[in-house]
Design a protein around this motif. Structure first.
Motif, PDB file in Angstrom:
ATOM      1  N   GLY A  14       4.303  -8.345 -21.150  1.00 26.18           N
ATOM      2  CA  GLY A  14       3.544  -7.896 -19.986  1.00 26.18           C
ATOM      3  C   GLY A  14       4.111  -6.624 -19.383  1.00 26.18           C
ATOM      4  O   GLY A  14       3.358  -5.699 -19.022  1.00 26.18           O
ATOM      5  N   ALA A  15       5.458  -6.545 -19.273  1.00 30.01           N
ATOM      6  CA  ALA A  15       6.076  -5.340 -18.714  1.00 30.01           C
ATOM      7  C   ALA A  15       5.802  -4.127 -19.586  1.00 30.01           C
ATOM      8  O   ALA A  15       5.538  -3.023 -19.076  1.00 30.01           O
ATOM      9  CB  ALA A  15       7.581  -5.567 -18.567  1.00 30.01           C
ATOM     10  N   ARG A  16       5.836  -4.295 -20.882  1.00 34.82           N
ATOM     11  CA  ARG A  16       5.581  -3.172 -21.788  1.00 34.82           C
ATOM     12  C   ARG A  16       4.106  -2.763 -21.760  1.00 34.82           C
ATOM     13  O   ARG A  16       3.777  -1.572 -21.831  1.00 34.82           O
ATOM     14  CB  ARG A  16       6.012  -3.550 -23.204  1.00 34.82           C
ATOM     15  N   LEU A  17       3.238  -3.731 -21.679  1.00 34.09           N
ATOM     16  CA  LEU A  17       1.812  -3.415 -21.650  1.00 34.09           C
ATOM     17  C   LEU A  17       1.415  -2.692 -20.369  1.00 34.09           C
ATOM     18  O   LEU A  17       0.436  -1.934 -20.350  1.00 34.09           O
ATOM     19  CB  LEU A  17       0.996  -4.697 -21.812  1.00 34.09           C
ATOM     20  N   LEU A  18       2.153  -2.914 -19.285  1.00 31.30           N
ATOM     21  CA  LEU A  18       1.876  -2.185 -18.046  1.00 31.30           C
ATOM     22  C   LEU A  18       2.134  -0.687 -18.214  1.00 31.30           C
ATOM     23  O   LEU A  18       1.490   0.141 -17.563  1.00 31.30           O
ATOM     24  CB  LEU A  18       2.742  -2.736 -16.909  1.00 31.30           C
ATOM     25  N   LEU A  60      -2.842  -8.464  -9.328  1.00 30.85           N
ATOM     26  CA  LEU A  60      -2.394  -7.847  -8.084  1.00 30.85           C
ATOM     27  C   LEU A  60      -1.900  -6.420  -8.286  1.00 30.85           C
ATOM     28  O   LEU A  60      -1.610  -5.728  -7.311  1.00 30.85           O
ATOM     29  CB  LEU A  60      -1.295  -8.696  -7.442  1.00 30.85           C
ATOM     30  N   LEU A  61      -1.780  -5.986  -9.531  1.00 29.83           N
ATOM     31  CA  LEU A  61      -1.301  -4.642  -9.839  1.00 29.83           C
ATOM     32  C   LEU A  61      -2.435  -3.792 -10.401  1.00 29.83           C
ATOM     33  O   LEU A  61      -3.139  -4.230 -11.320  1.00 29.83           O
ATOM     34  CB  LEU A  61      -0.173  -4.709 -10.869  1.00 29.83           C
ATOM     35  N   PRO A  62      -2.646  -2.565  -9.895  1.00 28.04           N
ATOM     36  CA  PRO A  62      -3.681  -1.697 -10.478  1.00 28.04           C
ATOM     37  C   PRO A  62      -3.480  -1.471 -11.977  1.00 28.04           C
ATOM     38  O   PRO A  62      -4.441  -1.520 -12.752  1.00 28.04           O
ATOM     39  CB  PRO A  62      -3.528  -0.397  -9.687  1.00 28.04           C
ATOM     40  N   ASP A  63      -2.218  -1.254 -12.380  1.00 27.60           N
ATOM     41  CA  ASP A  63      -1.944  -1.078 -13.813  1.00 27.60           C
ATOM     42  C   ASP A  63      -2.238  -2.353 -14.591  1.00 27.60           C
ATOM     43  O   ASP A  63      -2.635  -2.301 -15.760  1.00 27.60           O
ATOM     44  CB  ASP A  63      -0.485  -0.678 -14.016  1.00 27.60           C
ATOM     45  N   GLY A  64      -2.033  -3.492 -13.951  1.00 27.79           N
ATOM     46  CA  GLY A  64      -2.322  -4.759 -14.615  1.00 27.79           C
ATOM     47  C   GLY A  64      -3.808  -4.954 -14.824  1.00 27.79           C
ATOM     48  O   GLY A  64      -4.249  -5.408 -15.894  1.00 27.79           O
ATOM     49  N   ARG A  65      -4.600  -4.617 -13.812  1.00 34.21           N
ATOM     50  CA  ARG A  65      -6.059  -4.747 -13.970  1.00 34.21           C
ATOM     51  C   ARG A  65      -6.566  -3.804 -15.046  1.00 34.21           C
ATOM     52  O   ARG A  65      -7.460  -4.156 -15.825  1.00 34.21           O
ATOM     53  CB  ARG A  65      -6.734  -4.474 -12.626  1.00 34.21           C
ATOM     54  N   ARG A  66      -5.979  -2.613 -15.116  1.00 36.83           N
ATOM     55  CA  ARG A  66      -6.366  -1.665 -16.155  1.00 36.83           C
ATOM     56  C   ARG A  66      -5.982  -2.197 -17.540  1.00 36.83           C
ATOM     57  O   ARG A  66      -6.743  -2.082 -18.505  1.00 36.83           O
ATOM     58  CB  ARG A  66      -5.697  -0.322 -15.878  1.00 36.83           C
ATOM     59  N   MET A  67      -4.821  -2.784 -17.627  1.00 36.60           N
ATOM     60  CA  MET A  67      -4.352  -3.343 -18.896  1.00 36.60           C
ATOM     61  C   MET A  67      -5.275  -4.447 -19.401  1.00 36.60           C
ATOM     62  O   MET A  67      -5.562  -4.559 -20.595  1.00 36.60           O
ATOM     63  CB  MET A  67      -2.935  -3.905 -18.702  1.00 36.60           C
ATOM     64  N   LEU A  68      -5.762  -5.297 -18.477  1.00 33.35           N
ATOM     65  CA  LEU A  68      -6.607  -6.423 -18.867  1.00 33.35           C
ATOM     66  C   LEU A  68      -7.984  -6.004 -19.357  1.00 33.35           C
ATOM     67  O   LEU A  68      -8.745  -6.838 -19.856  1.00 33.35           O
ATOM     68  CB  LEU A  68      -6.749  -7.392 -17.685  1.00 33.35           C
ATOM     69  N   ARG A  69      -8.297  -4.724 -19.246  1.00 32.26           N
ATOM     70  CA  ARG A  69      -9.576  -4.254 -19.779  1.00 32.26           C
ATOM     71  C   ARG A  69      -9.469  -3.807 -21.228  1.00 32.26           C
ATOM     72  O   ARG A  69     -10.479  -3.460 -21.846  1.00 32.26           O
ATOM     73  CB  ARG A  69     -10.089  -3.095 -18.913  1.00 32.26           C
ATOM     74  N   ASP A  70      -8.272  -3.836 -21.793  1.00 31.37           N
ATOM     75  CA  ASP A  70      -8.074  -3.372 -23.174  1.00 31.37           C
ATOM     76  C   ASP A  70      -8.388  -4.491 -24.167  1.00 31.37           C
ATOM     77  O   ASP A  70      -7.957  -5.639 -23.986  1.00 31.37           O
ATOM     78  CB  ASP A  70      -6.632  -2.904 -23.361  1.00 31.37           C
ATOM     79  N   ALA A  71      -9.103  -4.170 -25.228  1.00 34.10           N
ATOM     80  CA  ALA A  71      -9.522  -5.175 -26.223  1.00 34.10           C
ATOM     81  C   ALA A  71      -8.333  -5.796 -26.923  1.00 34.10           C
ATOM     82  O   ALA A  71      -8.367  -6.981 -27.297  1.00 34.10           O
ATOM     83  CB  ALA A  71     -10.473  -4.532 -27.240  1.00 34.10           C
ATOM     84  N   ARG A  72      -7.259  -5.008 -27.140  1.00 30.24           N
ATOM     85  CA  ARG A  72      -6.097  -5.558 -27.840  1.00 30.24           C
ATOM     86  C   ARG A  72      -5.420  -6.661 -27.026  1.00 30.24           C
ATOM     87  O   ARG A  72      -4.893  -7.628 -27.588  1.00 30.24           O
ATOM     88  CB  ARG A  72      -5.109  -4.424 -28.145  1.00 30.24           C
ATOM     89  N   VAL A  73      -5.431  -6.520 -25.732  1.00 25.79           N
ATOM     90  CA  VAL A  73      -4.879  -7.580 -24.878  1.00 25.79           C
ATOM     91  C   VAL A  73      -5.722  -8.834 -25.001  1.00 25.79           C
ATOM     92  O   VAL A  73      -5.192  -9.957 -25.081  1.00 25.79           O
ATOM     93  CB  VAL A  73      -4.805  -7.096 -23.416  1.00 25.79           C
ATOM     94  N   ARG A 129      10.218   3.292  -7.460  1.00 22.09           N
ATOM     95  CA  ARG A 129      10.629   2.159  -8.281  1.00 22.09           C
ATOM     96  C   ARG A 129       9.586   1.932  -9.357  1.00 22.09           C
ATOM     97  O   ARG A 129       8.404   2.186  -9.157  1.00 22.09           O
ATOM     98  CB  ARG A 129      10.756   0.926  -7.385  1.00 22.09           C
ATOM     99  N   ARG A 130      10.000   1.443 -10.478  1.00 17.59           N
ATOM    100  CA  ARG A 130       9.067   1.179 -11.565  1.00 17.59           C
ATOM    101  C   ARG A 130       8.104   0.061 -11.188  1.00 17.59           C
ATOM    102  O   ARG A 130       8.466  -0.877 -10.488  1.00 17.59           O
ATOM    103  CB  ARG A 130       9.829   0.785 -12.830  1.00 17.59           C
ATOM    104  N   VAL A 131       6.896   0.159 -11.718  1.00 18.03           N
ATOM    105  CA  VAL A 131       5.917  -0.891 -11.479  1.00 18.03           C
ATOM    106  C   VAL A 131       6.386  -2.206 -12.083  1.00 18.03           C
ATOM    107  O   VAL A 131       5.995  -3.289 -11.638  1.00 18.03           O
ATOM    108  CB  VAL A 131       4.540  -0.474 -12.045  1.00 18.03           C
ATOM    109  N   GLN A 132       7.265  -2.126 -13.102  1.00 17.32           N
ATOM    110  CA  GLN A 132       7.759  -3.353 -13.744  1.00 17.32           C
ATOM    111  C   GLN A 132       8.549  -4.219 -12.766  1.00 17.32           C
ATOM    112  O   GLN A 132       8.513  -5.447 -12.856  1.00 17.32           O
ATOM    113  CB  GLN A 132       8.631  -3.001 -14.956  1.00 17.32           C
ATOM    114  N   TRP A 133       9.275  -3.577 -11.834  1.00 17.97           N
ATOM    115  CA  TRP A 133      10.011  -4.382 -10.846  1.00 17.97           C
ATOM    116  C   TRP A 133       9.022  -5.179 -10.012  1.00 17.97           C
ATOM    117  O   TRP A 133       9.229  -6.365  -9.747  1.00 17.97           O
ATOM    118  CB  TRP A 133      10.867  -3.475  -9.969  1.00 17.97           C
ATOM    119  N   ARG A 134       7.956  -4.537  -9.595  1.00 20.42           N
ATOM    120  CA  ARG A 134       6.965  -5.270  -8.814  1.00 20.42           C
ATOM    121  C   ARG A 134       6.360  -6.397  -9.649  1.00 20.42           C
ATOM    122  O   ARG A 134       6.099  -7.497  -9.123  1.00 20.42           O
ATOM    123  CB  ARG A 134       5.869  -4.316  -8.335  1.00 20.42           C
ATOM    124  N   TYR A 135       6.139  -6.141 -10.914  1.00 15.43           N
ATOM    125  CA  TYR A 135       5.609  -7.185 -11.807  1.00 15.43           C
ATOM    126  C   TYR A 135       6.578  -8.362 -11.890  1.00 15.43           C
ATOM    127  O   TYR A 135       6.185  -9.525 -11.733  1.00 15.43           O
ATOM    128  CB  TYR A 135       5.367  -6.571 -13.185  1.00 15.43           C
TER     129      TYR A 135
END
Length: 615
Positions: free
Chosen positions: A139-143, A181-194, A271-277
């Protein structure tokens, strides 16, 4: 660079020592009852089982096939996974926060008692934790950006998690909430590979769903309905006390601070978004478990449930430590080391007969580890003196699984027992056709463990057993640790015996109380009875030797409580005697009873400690 090198060296030394200790303990520690049942499931390979998906059973089978039929063989795959987890946390933290903090996160994983001991026992929490960390890393890498390798790692984590435990559904839910809860996370969940990875995870649940469809949803009902009261319980507040102790207080504080710091609004580039994740995963997971603790099962072990969330917070905890004054940092590391020593100390105590006996009578007495080899030896001796076609009949799944492992026999029949239902094993035993269905045409050796139920329910349980197999003959008593683990062995002839129910003896010592301090003479007084036939005499033992023959037969009416009792001597079941302690050395001694039945039975009762005062 020097600080990073010191952190790396500390991690390597700590990992080597902790791993060696885990292997040594796992080789000596008798199997916990659940481990024995997972071994039994592994001997009946299937896609899923009544209590769990298939992975835990498959791992026990793999370990035994690779290194042999012993406790270390059962636990080997779990030890390997447990040894890999600190490296995984270290790698995750290093990738996002730097190598120094990464090595420190790995060391904290090795020191935190909940994670340090993972792998010693062959339990589903080990592969589930392994799967959760894989998903956390993916998950952290996909963000940062979706790629095939990270999606594949996510798929593998979801696959292993679905094959580990029903509770992994909670891990998936927490991960989804954190990503949404993360904008990058919502964007990630739109990818077909995920979504391809998520599809693999969904498909991995199909064997478990198929098992439930074929068995009236027995597993789902047990995990989601039957084992939980789903009513508010104030005991959930113990979470706030127990968790800081189990992860050590200052480390717990650091993880909470890491979660709070990661959730706070961030300025650009702060701070990196990964910390928030990581913070969201840890906070949502921990708070969810805390809230569920007010409504879910509190009778069985659940203190490890927040562990997947703790792994996420451990990755960022070193960033909090660096902000603390040196004194508090050192104290936190010292407390974690002390917690590690206590955790290993408990397992070493459970593996050492001399140390274990010191906890006899204590609520921390490790009953589920105790007495299985002496029981197996007694069973072997009894069978040697019985017809060759004699079958072993166990009083519950616990006895059946433990004896099955030690006898390398995964097909020992068991009696119906509330414990089988309480632990979700009845449906599986029924599928294996191992539930006792009535008298057989061959002799049987019945093995009961009186400690499997509360004392107030014991007489009723004995009468239930009578209803299944008939009056019970005089038992052989196997007593371990002063009787705080007891087993009763009964030789049953073919068919069902007729007649009034005859049970093992029941007794209680009213005076002296446990741990009483005595000086000079002491009154020993209580009651004892044996349904169906009655008792002939009661001997009082001190340190295993006969100290007096009690006056038995005084009026002591216990039928107001033991309403179903059929001892013919009621209400004259009281006993009393006077012991002189002047010949005993000052210090701790053990008071016991030897109960002689009218049917010729001789049963030693559980002993209780008393103290002789210094002179």
């Amino acid at each position: 660079m020097q600080a990073g090198q010191r952190a790396r060296t500390a991690f390597l030394v700590l990992w080597t020592v902790v791993t060696a200790l885990k292997v040594a303990v796992a080789a000596r520690l008798p199997l916990f009852v659940d481990e024995a049942f997972y071994w039994q499931e592994g001997q009946h390979l299937a896609a899923a089982y009544s209590d769990l998906p298939g992975l835990t059973a498959w791992m026990t089978r793999l370990g035994v096939e690779l290194v042999g039929h012993h406790a270390l063989g059962v636990r080997l795959p779990f030890l390997v996974m447990g040894a890999a987890l600190p490296w995984m946390i270290s790698r995750i933290s290093s990738h996002w926060f730097g190598s120094r903090f990464g090595w420190q996160a790995g060391s904290l994983t090795l020191l935190m008692p909940l994670s340090a001991t993972l792998g010693i026992l062959a339990v589903p929490d080990v592969p589930m934790a392994f799967a959760a960390v894989l998903c956390l890393d993916a998950g952290a890498r996909l963000l940062r950006g979706v790629d095939a390798g990270s999606a594949l790692k996510l798929a593998i984590g979801l696959l292993l998690g679905a094959l580990s435990h029903y509770r992994f559904i909670g891990v998936i839910g927490v991960g989804f909430i954190a990503l949404l809860l993360l904008p990058d996370g919502r964007r990630m969940l739109r990818d077909a590979r995920v979504w391809m990875a998520l599809t693999v995870g969904i498909v991995a649940w199909l064997p478990l769903l198929a098992w439930n469809l074929d068995n009236q949803d027995a597993g789902l009902k047990f995990q989601l309905v039957e084992r939980h009261p789903w009513e508010f319980q104030y005991s959930g507040l113990w979470f706030l006390v127990i968790q800081p102790l189990l992860v050590t207080p200052l480390l717990c504080l650091a993880m909470w601070q890491a979660g709070a710091a990661g959730i706070r609004p961030l300025s650009a580039g702060q701070r990196r978004v990964q910390w928030r994740y990581f913070a969201l995963v840890g906070a949502v997971s921990t708070l969810s478990v805390f809230l569920l603790g007010f409504f879910t099962d509190v009778e069985r072990i659940s203190f490890h449930w927040p562990l997947p969330g703790y792994f996420a917070l451990l990755a960022a905890a070193p960033l909090i430590f660096i902000r603390w004054p040196r004194f508090w940092r050192r104290l936190a590391w010292g407390m974690a080391l002390a917690g590690l020593a206590c955790a290993f100390g408990y397992y070493l105590m459970a593996a050492s007969p001399a140390l274990r006996e010191s906890l006899a009578g204590n609520k921390y007495y490790p009953r589920n580890f105790v007495g299985w080899q002496p029981l197996a030896d007694a069973v072997r001796e009894e069978l040697a003196d019985m017809p060759a076609d004699t079958r072993v009949l166990a009083g519950s799944f616990k006895v059946g699984a433990e004896l099955g492992f030690l006898r390398d026999d995964a097909a020992i029949r068991v009696l119906p027992h509330p414990l089988n239902d309480k632990h979700g094993r009845t449906a599986q035993l029924a599928l294996w056709r191992l539930v006792h269905e009535g008298p057989g045409d061959v002799p049987q050796l019945l093995v009961l463990a009186p400690g499997d139920q509360r004392y107030r329910d014991l007489l009723q349980r004995y009468h239930q057993v009578c209803g299944l197999v008939g009056p019970l003959p005089p038992p052989r008593v196997v007593s371990i640790d002063r009787g705080h683990q007891r087993f009763l062995l009964f030789r049953l002839p073919p068919g069902k015996r007729r007649g009034a129910c005859v049970t093992p003896a029941m007794a209680w010592v009213n005076t002296p109380l446990p741990d009483a301090v005595v000086d000079g003479a002491v009154e020993v007084q209580g009651w004892a009875f044996k349904d169906g036939v009655g008792l002939a005499s009661v001997e009082v033992l001190v340190d295993g030797q006969v100290a007096a023959v009690a006056d038995y037969g005084s009026t002591y009416d216990v039928t107001a409580f033991w309403k179903i009792s059929t001892d013919p001597h009621h209400p004259r079941v009281g006993f009393a005697t006077r012991l002189r302690t002047t010949d005993l050395a000052p210090g701790r001694h053990w008071l016991g009873l030897r109960l002689h039945g009218e049917d010729g039975s001789v049963e030693e009762w559980r002993e209780q400690p008393f103290m002789v005062a210094p002179r």
